[in-house]
Design a protein around this motif. Structure first.
Motif, PDB file in Angstrom:
ATOM      1  N   SER A 141     -22.918   1.949 -31.939  1.00 44.20           N
ATOM      2  CA  SER A 141     -21.539   1.919 -32.421  1.00 44.20           C
ATOM      3  C   SER A 141     -21.071   3.244 -33.010  1.00 44.20           C
ATOM      4  O   SER A 141     -19.919   3.617 -32.864  1.00 44.20           O
ATOM      5  CB  SER A 141     -21.384   0.827 -33.489  1.00 44.20           C
ATOM      6  OG  SER A 141     -21.716  -0.423 -32.974  1.00 44.20           O
ATOM      7  N   PHE A 142     -21.945   3.911 -33.723  1.00 48.46           N
ATOM      8  CA  PHE A 142     -21.584   5.136 -34.435  1.00 48.46           C
ATOM      9  C   PHE A 142     -22.526   6.224 -33.942  1.00 48.46           C
ATOM     10  O   PHE A 142     -23.710   6.227 -34.270  1.00 48.46           O
ATOM     11  CB  PHE A 142     -21.708   4.927 -35.946  1.00 48.46           C
ATOM     12  CG  PHE A 142     -20.786   5.776 -36.770  1.00 48.46           C
ATOM     13  CD1 PHE A 142     -19.516   5.331 -37.095  1.00 48.46           C
ATOM     14  CD2 PHE A 142     -21.186   7.017 -37.235  1.00 48.46           C
ATOM     15  CE1 PHE A 142     -18.653   6.110 -37.856  1.00 48.46           C
ATOM     16  CE2 PHE A 142     -20.334   7.805 -38.002  1.00 48.46           C
ATOM     17  CZ  PHE A 142     -19.070   7.349 -38.309  1.00 48.46           C
ATOM     18  N   THR A 143     -22.023   7.141 -33.156  1.00 43.32           N
ATOM     19  CA  THR A 143     -22.843   8.151 -32.497  1.00 43.32           C
ATOM     20  C   THR A 143     -22.391   9.552 -32.908  1.00 43.32           C
ATOM     21  O   THR A 143     -21.318   9.709 -33.487  1.00 43.32           O
ATOM     22  CB  THR A 143     -22.712   8.011 -30.965  1.00 43.32           C
ATOM     23  OG1 THR A 143     -21.321   8.186 -30.621  1.00 43.32           O
ATOM     24  CG2 THR A 143     -23.172   6.651 -30.485  1.00 43.32           C
ATOM     25  N   PRO A 144     -23.169  10.583 -32.593  1.00 47.06           N
ATOM     26  CA  PRO A 144     -22.696  11.942 -32.877  1.00 47.06           C
ATOM     27  C   PRO A 144     -21.328  12.181 -32.245  1.00 47.06           C
ATOM     28  O   PRO A 144     -21.079  11.815 -31.101  1.00 47.06           O
ATOM     29  CB  PRO A 144     -23.780  12.819 -32.229  1.00 47.06           C
ATOM     30  CG  PRO A 144     -25.021  11.993 -32.354  1.00 47.06           C
ATOM     31  CD  PRO A 144     -24.549  10.578 -32.084  1.00 47.06           C
ATOM     32  N   GLY A 145     -20.440  12.737 -33.041  1.00 47.32           N
ATOM     33  CA  GLY A 145     -19.063  12.948 -32.605  1.00 47.32           C
ATOM     34  C   GLY A 145     -18.112  11.862 -33.073  1.00 47.32           C
ATOM     35  O   GLY A 145     -16.905  11.977 -32.904  1.00 47.32           O
ATOM     36  N   THR A 146     -18.653  10.812 -33.698  1.00 42.38           N
ATOM     37  CA  THR A 146     -17.816   9.736 -34.228  1.00 42.38           C
ATOM     38  C   THR A 146     -17.390  10.084 -35.649  1.00 42.38           C
ATOM     39  O   THR A 146     -18.161  10.667 -36.416  1.00 42.38           O
ATOM     40  CB  THR A 146     -18.583   8.395 -34.240  1.00 42.38           C
ATOM     41  OG1 THR A 146     -19.044   8.112 -32.922  1.00 42.38           O
ATOM     42  CG2 THR A 146     -17.718   7.253 -34.726  1.00 42.38           C
ATOM     43  N   CYS A 147     -16.162   9.723 -36.006  1.00 43.60           N
ATOM     44  CA  CYS A 147     -15.707   9.885 -37.383  1.00 43.60           C
ATOM     45  C   CYS A 147     -14.821   8.701 -37.751  1.00 43.60           C
ATOM     46  O   CYS A 147     -14.224   8.067 -36.877  1.00 43.60           O
ATOM     47  CB  CYS A 147     -14.971  11.203 -37.593  1.00 43.60           C
ATOM     48  SG  CYS A 147     -13.434  11.353 -36.683  1.00 43.60           S
ATOM     49  N   ALA A 148     -14.787   8.386 -39.027  1.00 44.42           N
ATOM     50  CA  ALA A 148     -13.983   7.259 -39.493  1.00 44.42           C
ATOM     51  C   ALA A 148     -13.666   7.429 -40.967  1.00 44.42           C
ATOM     52  O   ALA A 148     -14.469   7.976 -41.724  1.00 44.42           O
ATOM     53  CB  ALA A 148     -14.737   5.942 -39.280  1.00 44.42           C
TER      54      ALA A 148
END
Length: 194
Positions: A141-148
């Motif tokens: 669900s949350f991988t390198p390049g993900t932001c939130a």
């Protein structure tokens, strides 16, 4: 001489290591960019050309280093670069979005002083974050390049995963001391193992 938001905790940060490491990346240049939805398709490429990276898709970040762009919401981006680059970013971004529409297509504002950036890294970083973050941080669900944008230990943050075990945590300067102390406490069990 400017002082970082958590300079007084530098000794405690220096003692982190092994499976979980924490450090501050103080004084990064940060510019908030707003693009009107209907103009984002037109001006996004100009912004991307100036920054040498594309405007990111929702919940993503683009850029292979500095500068890089984080998606913050529809038409809302955070451009991050090394120290002392905010004025150049601001001038270039305003030029990229201001040309054909009289400057009404968007805005760019220097927000460098609003937040500091913590970097949490190591194989236990995800586990430390899970102590106080409701996001699903599993690699599917949350991988390198993900932001939130989310909350961590009741502090509002922007969380950006930069590598498989590396996270950048953007936190308002007024909450930096609290959140750093919380992270150091959450890391205690991992530091004892190293």
């Amino acid at each position: 001489m400017p002082r970082s938001a958590i300079e007084h905790l530098s000794g405690a940060l220096a003692r982190t290591g092994g499976p979980a490491r924490l450090r501050e990346l103080p004084f990064l240049s940060q510019v908030e960019l707003r693009l009107d939805d209907e103009d984002a398709d037109s001006f996004g490429p100009r912004v991307g050309q100036f920054l040498s990276c594309e405007i990111p898709a929702p919940h993503r970040a683009t850029g292979k280093g500095d500068p890089h762009i984080l998606w913050m919401g529809p038409g809302w981006y955070l451009v991050v670069d090394r120290q002392n680059r905010a004025l150049g970013l601001l001038a270039g971004l305003l030029s990229a979005i201001g040309g054909d529409c009289g400057g009404t297509c968007g805005s760019a504002v220097d927000v460098s002083a609003a937040r500091t950036v913590l970097e949490l890294s190591g194989p236990a970083a995800q586990e430390v974050l899970r102590h106080g973050c409701a996001l699903d941080l599993h690699p599917r669900s949350f991988t390198p390049g993900t932001c939130a944008q989310t909350n961590l230990a009741q502090a509002q943050i922007v969380l950006h995963q930069t590598a498989p075990h590396d996270y950048r945590i953007f936190v308002r300067s007024s909450y930096a001391d609290y959140l750093t102390r919380w992270l150091l406490d959450a890391m205690t069990e991992h530091l004892a193992r190293s």
